[in-house]
Design an enzyme around this catalytic site. Structure first.
Site, short mmCIF file in Angstrom:
data_model
loop_
_atom_site.label_atom_id
_atom_site.label_comp_id
_atom_site.label_asym_id
_atom_site.label_seq_id
_atom_site.Cartn_x
_atom_site.Cartn_y
_atom_site.Cartn_z
CG ASP A 39 16.28 -8.33 37.08
OD1 ASP A 39 16.83 -9.12 37.87
OD2 ASP A 39 15.09 -8.46 36.71
CB ILE A 40 13.94 -9.28 32.28
CG1 ILE A 40 13.17 -9.10 30.99
CG2 ILE A 40 13.20 -10.18 33.26
CD1 ILE A 40 13.08 -10.36 30.15
CG HIS A 110 21.77 -14.37 39.84
ND1 HIS A 110 21.37 -15.69 39.86
CD2 HIS A 110 20.77 -13.67 40.41
CE1 HIS A 110 20.17 -15.78 40.41
NE2 HIS A 110 19.78 -14.56 40.77
CG HIS A 112 19.81 -9.42 42.33
ND1 HIS A 112 18.70 -9.33 41.54
CD2 HIS A 112 19.87 -10.72 42.74
CE1 HIS A 112 18.10 -10.52 41.47
NE2 HIS A 112 18.80 -11.38 42.20
#
Ligand code: AMP
Length: 129
Positions: A39-40, A110, A112
């Site tokens: 994750d960015i 998505h 996480h």
């Protein structure tokens, strides 16, 4: 801003662009069914996203429309990635946001993976709630 409901799949969403190789990602795993990348804006020491390769907006969309091999392959990849990240012994959390109340921002399904420390309360209280 969170998305609402189940809009049609938008091919310009950021994860679609990552899948097409138009923008870079810090890849941790790729197979026939899934791509996993950091994750960015990580919320925990380890914060990785796993996305299916098909054009699915959310969990509801994916589970209703994808074929069984794609669903099984995707979820196997989630567990494999967590293992590859070294999280199996210490534990981790998997989470998927769906729609506006779920806080979903990117309209490509998505999951996480959060790990690397105690994650804390499962569902934080909203401000004033
Ligand atoms: P969600 O709120 O469940 O839709 O989560 C979207 C996640 O995507 C957030 O945690 C963002 O930090 C992450 N994200 C957005 N753009 C990128 C990107 N280009 N590369 C990696 N992660 C991203």
């Amino acid at each position: 801003m969170s998305i609402t409901g189940l809009p049609p799949y938008d091919d310009s969403n950021i994860f679609a662009r990552i899948l097409r190789g138009e923008i870079p990602c810090r890849k941790v795993h790729e197979d026939e069914h899934a791509l996993a990348f950091h994750d960015i804006n990580p919320q925990t020491p380890v914060h990785v996203l796993v996305i299916p390769k098909g054009r699915w907006v959310s969990a509801a969309d994916f589970h209703a429309g994808a074929d069984d091999a794609a669903i099984a392959g995707f979820w196997r990849a989630v567990s494999l990635v967590a293992k590859q990240l070294g999280l199996e012994a210490s534990g981790y959390r998997i989470l998927s946001n769906m729609g506006a109340d779920g806080g979903q921002e990117v309209p490509h399904f998505h999951v996480h993976i959060f790990g690397g420390r105690r994650i804390g309360r499962m569902v934080p209280q909203p401000p004033g709630g």
